[in-house]
Enzyme design. Sequence first.
Site, PDB file in Angstrom:
ATOM      1  N   ASP A  88      -5.598   2.064  10.257  1.00 46.99           N
ATOM      2  CA  ASP A  88      -7.009   1.706  10.434  1.00 46.99           C
ATOM      3  C   ASP A  88      -7.156   1.126  11.834  1.00 46.99           C
ATOM      4  O   ASP A  88      -7.150   1.872  12.817  1.00 46.99           O
ATOM      5  CB  ASP A  88      -7.405   0.731   9.326  1.00 46.99           C
ATOM      6  CG  ASP A  88      -8.892   0.406   9.318  1.00 46.99           C
ATOM      7  OD1 ASP A  88      -9.652   1.120   9.977  1.00 46.99           O
ATOM      8  OD2 ASP A  88      -9.299  -0.562   8.646  1.00 46.99           O
TER       9      ASP A  88
ATOM     10  N   PHE B 225     -14.040   3.416   3.544  1.00 47.69           N
ATOM     11  CA  PHE B 225     -13.065   2.643   2.782  1.00 47.69           C
ATOM     12  C   PHE B 225     -12.633   3.458   1.570  1.00 47.69           C
ATOM     13  O   PHE B 225     -13.449   3.870   0.757  1.00 47.69           O
ATOM     14  CB  PHE B 225     -13.654   1.293   2.355  1.00 47.69           C
ATOM     15  CG  PHE B 225     -12.595   0.355   1.877  1.00 47.69           C
ATOM     16  CD1 PHE B 225     -11.864  -0.399   2.781  1.00 47.69           C
ATOM     17  CD2 PHE B 225     -12.293   0.264   0.533  1.00 47.69           C
ATOM     18  CE1 PHE B 225     -10.848  -1.237   2.349  1.00 47.69           C
ATOM     19  CE2 PHE B 225     -11.283  -0.571   0.087  1.00 47.69           C
ATOM     20  CZ  PHE B 225     -10.560  -1.333   1.001  1.00 47.69           C
ATOM     21  N   VAL B 226     -11.331   3.694   1.449  1.00 54.64           N
ATOM     22  CA  VAL B 226     -10.825   4.545   0.362  1.00 54.64           C
ATOM     23  C   VAL B 226      -9.859   3.759  -0.518  1.00 54.64           C
ATOM     24  O   VAL B 226      -9.258   2.779  -0.081  1.00 54.64           O
ATOM     25  CB  VAL B 226     -10.122   5.798   0.928  1.00 54.64           C
ATOM     26  CG1 VAL B 226     -11.111   6.689   1.647  1.00 54.64           C
ATOM     27  CG2 VAL B 226      -8.971   5.417   1.851  1.00 54.64           C
TER      28      VAL B 226
ATOM     29  N   ASP C 264      -5.721  -0.202  -2.166  1.00 53.46           N
ATOM     30  CA  ASP C 264      -6.461  -1.085  -3.066  1.00 53.46           C
ATOM     31  C   ASP C 264      -7.795  -1.526  -2.487  1.00 53.46           C
ATOM     32  O   ASP C 264      -8.040  -1.431  -1.284  1.00 53.46           O
ATOM     33  CB  ASP C 264      -5.645  -2.360  -3.321  1.00 53.46           C
ATOM     34  CG  ASP C 264      -5.613  -3.275  -2.094  1.00 53.46           C
ATOM     35  OD1 ASP C 264      -5.223  -2.800  -1.018  1.00 53.46           O
ATOM     36  OD2 ASP C 264      -6.028  -4.451  -2.204  1.00 53.46           O
TER      37      ASP C 264
ATOM     38  N   ASP D 265       0.527   3.139   4.419  1.00 53.18           N
ATOM     39  CA  ASP D 265      -0.476   3.906   3.681  1.00 53.18           C
ATOM     40  C   ASP D 265      -1.559   4.458   4.606  1.00 53.18           C
ATOM     41  O   ASP D 265      -1.927   5.615   4.530  1.00 53.18           O
ATOM     42  CB  ASP D 265      -1.099   3.050   2.554  1.00 53.18           C
ATOM     43  CG  ASP D 265      -1.625   1.691   3.035  1.00 53.18           C
ATOM     44  OD1 ASP D 265      -1.455   1.350   4.228  1.00 53.18           O
ATOM     45  OD2 ASP D 265      -2.200   0.964   2.208  1.00 53.18           O
TER      46      ASP D 265
ATOM     47  N   GLY E  10       0.767  -1.242   0.000  1.00 52.28           N
ATOM     48  CA  GLY E  10       0.000   0.000   0.000  1.00 52.28           C
ATOM     49  C   GLY E  10       0.795   1.287   0.000  1.00 52.28           C
ATOM     50  O   GLY E  10       0.301   2.314  -0.458  1.00 52.28           O
TER      51      GLY E  10
ATOM     52  N   ARG F  69      -4.959   0.656  -7.149  1.00 53.70           N
ATOM     53  CA  ARG F  69      -3.764   1.223  -6.516  1.00 53.70           C
ATOM     54  C   ARG F  69      -3.160   2.347  -7.345  1.00 53.70           C
ATOM     55  O   ARG F  69      -2.527   3.256  -6.816  1.00 53.70           O
ATOM     56  CB  ARG F  69      -2.695   0.140  -6.324  1.00 53.70           C
ATOM     57  CG  ARG F  69      -3.020  -0.915  -5.274  1.00 53.70           C
ATOM     58  CD  ARG F  69      -1.748  -1.701  -4.930  1.00 53.70           C
ATOM     59  NE  ARG F  69      -2.024  -2.933  -4.217  1.00 53.70           N
ATOM     60  CZ  ARG F  69      -2.197  -3.032  -2.895  1.00 53.70           C
ATOM     61  NH1 ARG F  69      -2.139  -1.950  -2.155  1.00 53.70           N
ATOM     62  NH2 ARG F  69      -2.424  -4.192  -2.324  1.00 53.70           N
TER      63      ARG F  69
ATOM     64  N   LYS G 153      -7.542   6.882   9.898  1.00 53.26           N
ATOM     65  CA  LYS G 153      -9.007   6.877  10.022  1.00 53.26           C
ATOM     66  C   LYS G 153      -9.410   7.302  11.425  1.00 53.26           C
ATOM     67  O   LYS G 153      -8.765   6.924  12.402  1.00 53.26           O
ATOM     68  CB  LYS G 153      -9.554   5.473   9.750  1.00 53.26           C
ATOM     69  CG  LYS G 153      -9.619   5.162   8.286  1.00 53.26           C
ATOM     70  CD  LYS G 153     -10.434   3.911   8.033  1.00 53.26           C
ATOM     71  CE  LYS G 153     -10.277   3.490   6.586  1.00 53.26           C
ATOM     72  NZ  LYS G 153     -10.901   2.202   6.293  1.00 53.26           N
TER      73      LYS G 153
END
Length: 196
Positions: free
Chosen positions: A101, A151-152, A158, A98, A43, A164, A130
């Site tokens: 979460d 969710f991004v 991805d 990346d 990521g 990506r 997040k």
Amino acid sequence: MRQDIQRILYHESTILSRLDELADALTGDYRGKDLTVIAILNGSFIFMADLLRRVPLPLQVDCWSVSSYHGTKSTGRIAFRQTELADVRGRHVLILDDILDSGITLLNIREHLAANSGTLSLKVCVLLRKKIDRPRLVDADYVGFDIPNEFVVGYGLDYNERYRNLPFIGVLTDEAIRRHDLSPATGAPLKTIIPG
Ligand code: IMP
Ligand code: MG
């Protein structure tokens, strides 16, 4: 791919401006120190490339490919796909990821480094964080953007290995989420096969 995005959160130009600021902070904080940057793949590959080109320090880079099992019934542990990890004894370490979460990935990486390292310091830099409750222990030291709990995808992130390479960060349409959903279908009619 663009038609699968319902909303763009950050355009490329916005991301790159923020990376200028992050890079300035990192350059100031790590000047004169032996720095190893550990990027967590897949990521963070675009984030890493764009950020580190803005940091004019003699740093070293290592990429760790990890797979996490969260979202399943497993322990929430991650597996290191490499057998050889960089020797970071006597060095300052900055982990690049990346997105923060649940924090499971970073918590495990921190534990791994604490057990095997001899590092002088250990900090974490994430592009996105997040807004959710998580243990303080796994917070990041440098954050590009705080985002809602959505969710991004894009800019390295991805959905089932797609999107990506989008140059921006955005939210998928519900239709695209359904179309690329790999989880077993529930409630689908069962086919009865009658031999002969
Ligand atoms: P954590 O261990 O729950 O903090 O999740 C870390 C990893 O989950 C990230 O490095 C991403 O690969 C993935 N992830 C979490 N949230 C998202 C998202 O919104 N979009 C894409 N990938 C995500
Ligand atoms: Mg992922």
